[in-house]
Write a protein that holds these residues in place. Structure first.
Motif, PDB file in Angstrom:
ATOM      1  N   PRO A   1      43.412  68.641  22.268  1.00 36.91           N
ATOM      2  CA  PRO A   1      42.410  67.766  21.638  1.00 36.91           C
ATOM      3  C   PRO A   1      41.347  67.389  22.648  1.00 36.91           C
ATOM      4  CG  PRO A   1      44.464  66.574  22.050  1.00 36.91           C
ATOM      5  CD  PRO A   1      44.716  68.021  22.413  1.00 36.91           C
TER       6      PRO A   1
ATOM      7  N   PRO B   1      38.978  65.122  24.952  1.00 39.34           N
ATOM      8  CA  PRO B   1      39.250  63.815  25.567  1.00 39.34           C
ATOM      9  C   PRO B   1      38.512  62.708  24.807  1.00 39.34           C
ATOM     10  CG  PRO B   1      37.777  65.107  26.952  1.00 39.34           C
ATOM     11  CD  PRO B   1      38.207  65.990  25.818  1.00 39.34           C
ATOM     12  N   HIS B   2      39.145  61.549  24.702  1.00 37.76           N
ATOM     13  CA  HIS B   2      38.520  60.424  24.003  1.00 37.76           C
ATOM     14  C   HIS B   2      37.748  59.563  24.985  1.00 37.76           C
ATOM     15  CE1 HIS B   2      40.359  61.196  20.163  1.00 37.76           C
ATOM     16  NE2 HIS B   2      41.536  61.363  20.765  1.00 37.76           N
ATOM     17  N   HIS B   3      36.553  59.217  24.599  1.00 37.17           N
ATOM     18  CA  HIS B   3      35.735  58.340  25.446  1.00 37.17           C
ATOM     19  C   HIS B   3      35.632  56.981  24.772  1.00 37.17           C
ATOM     20  CE1 HIS B   3      34.611  61.757  27.912  1.00 37.17           C
ATOM     21  NE2 HIS B   3      34.329  62.431  26.805  1.00 37.17           N
ATOM     22  N   HIS B   4      35.810  55.933  25.537  1.00 32.79           N
ATOM     23  CA  HIS B   4      35.754  54.589  24.968  1.00 32.79           C
ATOM     24  C   HIS B   4      34.395  54.000  25.047  1.00 32.79           C
ATOM     25  CE1 HIS B   4      40.023  54.410  24.285  1.00 32.79           C
ATOM     26  NE2 HIS B   4      40.199  54.959  25.477  1.00 32.79           N
TER      27      HIS B   4
END
Length: 163
Positions: free
Chosen positions: A158, A160-163
């Motif tokens: 998946p 990467p998730h960025h906040h």
């Protein structure tokens, strides 16, 4: 129920097997082969362009069209034998992906096979023609892996998730 089975040279056995497994006995199975504008037209164009004129040599387009028809008939014969039941044979010519979508009008199911990178799971397993048919089909679609699906470990990670 009308089931359209798109037969492509490299992947047709998996599509026929899917029809055997998923098309109810009472359904009408249509074996569809589409010849693209490809090789015969290219041969004619190249031949016509040779030295800017057609010489005394016969134009190869007619022979290639003939060979294409023979090849399509052999493929349809093999598919019908593998299906092992009564079916309708449909041959169309033109832009392959558009002809497939047009043939699926009024159908209850379109069966086709992935035609891209089949070594891993993901969007690249669909080539342009199959992607177009899946995106534009006017009926439900059964999309098959020609030689079995790759392992789940081939799925991309998946993002990467960025906040």
């Amino acid at each position: 129920m009308r089931v359209i089975v798109w037969l492509d040279e490299g992947t047709w056995p998996a599509c026929v097997d899917a029809a055997r497994a998923h098309a109810p006995a009472a359904s009408e199975v249509v074996l569809l082969h589409v010849s693209g504008p490809g090789v015969a037209g290219l041969a004619h164009g190249a031949f016509a362009g040779l030295l800017g004129r057609a010489g005394s040599e016969p134009d190869p387009e007619g022979r290639l069209v003939e060979l294409g028809r023979a090849s399509a008939a052999e493929l349809l014969d093999a598919a019908e034998a593998r299906l092992g039941r009564a079916c309708t044979r449909l041959e169309r010519a033109g832009r392959v992906e558009r002809e497939v979508v047009a043939a699926a009008e009024g159908a209850d199911l379109l069966i086709l096979a992935r035609d891209g990178d089949r070594s891993r799971l993901g969007p690249h397993s669909l080539g342009k023609a199959v992607r177009f048919a899946v995106d534009h089909a006017p009926c439900p679609v059964l999309l098959v892996w020609p030689e079995g699906a790759p392992d789940l470990t081939t799925m991309p990670p998946p993002p990467p998730h960025h906040h």
